[in-house]
Scaffold this motif. Structure first.
Motif, mmCIF file in Angstrom:
data_model
loop_
_atom_site.group_PDB
_atom_site.id
_atom_site.type_symbol
_atom_site.label_atom_id
_atom_site.label_comp_id
_atom_site.label_asym_id
_atom_site.label_seq_id
_atom_site.Cartn_x
_atom_site.Cartn_y
_atom_site.Cartn_z
ATOM 1 N N THR A 54 0.843 -1.186 0.000
ATOM 2 C CA THR A 54 0.000 0.000 0.000
ATOM 3 C C THR A 54 0.877 1.234 0.000
ATOM 4 O OG1 THR A 54 -0.140 0.031 2.405
ATOM 5 C CG2 THR A 54 -1.878 -1.160 1.222
ATOM 6 N N GLY A 55 0.358 2.309 -0.583
ATOM 7 C CA GLY A 55 1.128 3.538 -0.638
ATOM 8 C C GLY A 55 0.360 4.641 -1.326
ATOM 9 N N LYS A 56 1.084 5.399 -2.152
ATOM 10 C CA LYS A 56 0.485 6.571 -2.765
ATOM 11 C C LYS A 56 1.217 6.909 -4.054
ATOM 12 C CE LYS A 56 3.487 9.436 0.090
ATOM 13 N NZ LYS A 56 3.599 10.348 1.206
ATOM 14 N N ILE A 57 0.540 7.712 -4.901
ATOM 15 C CA ILE A 57 1.173 8.288 -6.079
ATOM 16 C C ILE A 57 0.896 9.784 -6.050
ATOM 17 C CG2 ILE A 57 1.089 6.191 -7.484
ATOM 18 C CD1 ILE A 57 -1.354 7.420 -8.914
ATOM 19 N N PRO A 58 1.827 10.592 -6.540
ATOM 20 C CA PRO A 58 1.628 12.040 -6.506
ATOM 21 C C PRO A 58 0.592 12.493 -7.535
ATOM 22 C CG PRO A 58 3.692 11.517 -7.592
ATOM 23 C CD PRO A 58 3.133 10.225 -7.078
ATOM 24 N N ILE A 59 -0.149 13.543 -7.191
ATOM 25 C CA ILE A 59 -1.061 14.132 -8.163
ATOM 26 C C ILE A 59 -0.267 15.012 -9.128
ATOM 27 C CG2 ILE A 59 -3.020 14.040 -6.574
ATOM 28 C CD1 ILE A 59 -2.695 17.087 -6.227
ATOM 29 N N ARG A 60 -0.859 15.306 -10.247
ATOM 30 C CA ARG A 60 -0.263 16.165 -11.290
ATOM 31 C C ARG A 60 1.041 15.623 -11.862
ATOM 32 N NH1 ARG A 60 -1.878 20.095 -7.401
ATOM 33 N NH2 ARG A 60 -3.804 21.100 -8.043
ATOM 34 N N GLN A 61 1.293 14.335 -11.660
ATOM 35 C CA GLN A 61 2.500 13.701 -12.191
ATOM 36 C C GLN A 61 2.200 13.161 -13.591
ATOM 37 O OE1 GLN A 61 5.760 13.245 -10.860
ATOM 38 N NE2 GLN A 61 5.970 12.746 -13.016
ATOM 39 N N HIS A 62 2.991 13.522 -14.566
ATOM 40 C CA HIS A 62 2.831 12.976 -15.914
ATOM 41 C C HIS A 62 3.344 11.549 -15.927
ATOM 42 C CE1 HIS A 62 2.004 16.824 -18.208
ATOM 43 N NE2 HIS A 62 2.063 17.168 -16.930
ATOM 44 N N ILE A 63 2.577 10.659 -16.545
ATOM 45 C CA ILE A 63 2.905 9.241 -16.601
ATOM 46 C C ILE A 63 3.313 8.910 -18.030
ATOM 47 C CG2 ILE A 63 1.982 6.909 -16.323
ATOM 48 C CD1 ILE A 63 -0.107 8.234 -14.409
ATOM 49 N N ASN A 64 4.394 8.159 -18.196
ATOM 50 C CA ASN A 64 4.857 7.780 -19.522
ATOM 51 C C ASN A 64 3.993 6.642 -20.067
ATOM 52 O OD1 ASN A 64 6.301 7.535 -21.852
ATOM 53 N ND2 ASN A 64 8.104 6.612 -20.909
ATOM 54 N N ALA A 65 2.885 7.019 -20.724
ATOM 55 C CA ALA A 65 1.957 6.053 -21.310
ATOM 56 C C ALA A 65 1.484 6.602 -22.647
ATOM 57 C CB ALA A 65 0.771 5.835 -20.383
ATOM 58 N N ASN A 66 1.223 5.708 -23.593
ATOM 59 C CA ASN A 66 0.821 6.130 -24.930
ATOM 60 C C ASN A 66 -0.674 6.026 -25.185
ATOM 61 O OD1 ASN A 66 3.397 6.812 -25.868
ATOM 62 N ND2 ASN A 66 3.860 4.672 -26.272
ATOM 63 N N TYR A 67 -1.387 5.259 -24.377
ATOM 64 C CA TYR A 67 -2.807 5.069 -24.619
ATOM 65 C C TYR A 67 -3.485 4.589 -23.345
ATOM 66 C CZ TYR A 67 -1.878 0.025 -24.840
ATOM 67 O OH TYR A 67 -1.509 -1.254 -24.537
ATOM 68 N N PHE A 68 -4.815 4.579 -23.352
ATOM 69 C CA PHE A 68 -5.596 3.982 -22.281
ATOM 70 C C PHE A 68 -6.846 3.406 -22.903
ATOM 71 C CE2 PHE A 68 -7.463 8.166 -22.566
ATOM 72 C CZ PHE A 68 -8.816 7.952 -22.328
ATOM 73 N N PHE A 69 -7.534 2.546 -22.147
ATOM 74 C CA PHE A 69 -8.792 2.004 -22.642
ATOM 75 C C PHE A 69 -9.717 1.710 -21.468
ATOM 76 C CE2 PHE A 69 -5.855 -1.496 -22.156
ATOM 77 C CZ PHE A 69 -6.592 -2.523 -21.596
ATOM 78 N N ALA A 70 -11.005 1.727 -21.750
ATOM 79 C CA ALA A 70 -12.021 1.465 -20.732
ATOM 80 C C ALA A 70 -12.455 0.006 -20.811
ATOM 81 C CB ALA A 70 -13.226 2.380 -20.949
ATOM 82 N N GLN A 71 -12.962 -0.498 -19.693
ATOM 83 C CA GLN A 71 -13.447 -1.879 -19.636
ATOM 84 C C GLN A 71 -14.602 -1.961 -18.654
ATOM 85 O OE1 GLN A 71 -14.240 -4.935 -20.709
ATOM 86 N NE2 GLN A 71 -12.109 -5.415 -21.110
ATOM 87 N N THR A 72 -15.601 -2.721 -18.996
ATOM 88 C CA THR A 72 -16.720 -2.957 -18.080
ATOM 89 C C THR A 72 -16.993 -4.446 -17.896
ATOM 90 O OG1 THR A 72 -18.331 -2.807 -19.872
ATOM 91 C CG2 THR A 72 -17.847 -0.776 -18.650
ATOM 92 N N ASP A 73 -16.461 -5.296 -18.758
ATOM 93 C CA ASP A 73 -16.743 -6.726 -18.696
ATOM 94 C C ASP A 73 -16.183 -7.326 -17.411
ATOM 95 O OD1 ASP A 73 -17.565 -9.284 -19.493
ATOM 96 O OD2 ASP A 73 -15.625 -9.688 -20.415
ATOM 97 N N VAL A 74 -16.986 -8.123 -16.734
ATOM 98 C CA VAL A 74 -16.520 -8.790 -15.521
ATOM 99 C C VAL A 74 -16.610 -10.305 -15.632
ATOM 100 C CG1 VAL A 74 -17.042 -6.851 -13.987
ATOM 101 C CG2 VAL A 74 -18.781 -8.603 -14.393
ATOM 102 N N SER A 75 -17.103 -10.815 -16.744
ATOM 103 C CA SER A 75 -17.351 -12.246 -16.847
ATOM 104 C C SER A 75 -16.101 -13.073 -17.124
ATOM 105 C CB SER A 75 -18.381 -12.518 -17.940
ATOM 106 O OG SER A 75 -17.884 -12.084 -19.199
ATOM 107 N N THR A 76 -15.073 -12.469 -17.721
ATOM 108 C CA THR A 76 -13.956 -13.279 -18.195
ATOM 109 C C THR A 76 -12.946 -13.675 -17.123
ATOM 110 O OG1 THR A 76 -12.782 -11.287 -18.866
ATOM 111 C CG2 THR A 76 -14.103 -12.386 -20.547
ATOM 112 N N LEU A 77 -12.583 -12.782 -16.216
ATOM 113 C CA LEU A 77 -11.510 -13.099 -15.272
ATOM 114 C C LEU A 77 -11.921 -13.082 -13.807
ATOM 115 C CD1 LEU A 77 -8.449 -11.270 -16.867
ATOM 116 C CD2 LEU A 77 -8.907 -13.713 -16.793
ATOM 117 N N GLU A 78 -13.176 -12.775 -13.512
ATOM 118 C CA GLU A 78 -13.569 -12.753 -12.106
ATOM 119 C C GLU A 78 -13.343 -14.128 -11.494
ATOM 120 O OE1 GLU A 78 -17.077 -11.183 -9.134
ATOM 121 O OE2 GLU A 78 -17.604 -11.574 -11.203
#
Length: 124
Positions: free
Chosen positions: A25-49
């Motif tokens: 457990t811990g924390k991450i700073p706000i307003r910190q730029h993250i080195n990432a090129n993309y993101f995606f959303a997900q709502t499905d819960v049936s496959t890995l629950e």
């Protein structure tokens, strides 16, 4: 934590010995730029629950809706809900399981991290 307004609560999944994983457990700073090129959303819960799996890549998981209980392969558990950032860094071994414990939805955003990117996590 006196500086709580400058950080978000976070839990990081980590690989440990014998192909198992744990979390910290811990924390991450706000307003910190993250080195990432993309993101995606997900709502499905049936496959890995409730199915043990490692993270497919290092990534932030931002829960928008839902409350889940995660169990790591060494038996420890924690709760993820909106306001707590999950950093999935357990890309090897048995991994983790999760199950929804409040309602039946899990809306989330995945932000994959570049291979050499800092996750900016600070342990408690």
């Amino acid at each position: 934590m006196s500086d709580h307004k400058n950080y978000l609560r976070a839990i990081r999944l980590i690989n440990i010995e014998d192909d198992k994983c744990d979390f910290e457990t811990g924390k991450i700073p706000i307003r910190q730029h993250i080195n990432a090129n993309y993101f995606f959303a997900q709502t499905d819960v049936s496959t890995l629950e409730k199915i043990p799996h490692p993270a497919p890549r290092r990534q932030y998981v931002i829960t928008l809706k839902g409350k889940l209980k995660f169990e790591v392969s060494n038996g420890n558990t924690f709760i993820i809900e909106p306001g707590v950032i999950l950093i999935a860094n357990d890309t090897l071994g048995f991994g983790h399981t999760w199950e929804i414990i409040d309602g039946n939805e899990w809306e989330r955003i995945y932000i994959p991290l570049e291979a050499d990117a800092d996750d900016y996590f600070t342990a408690d």
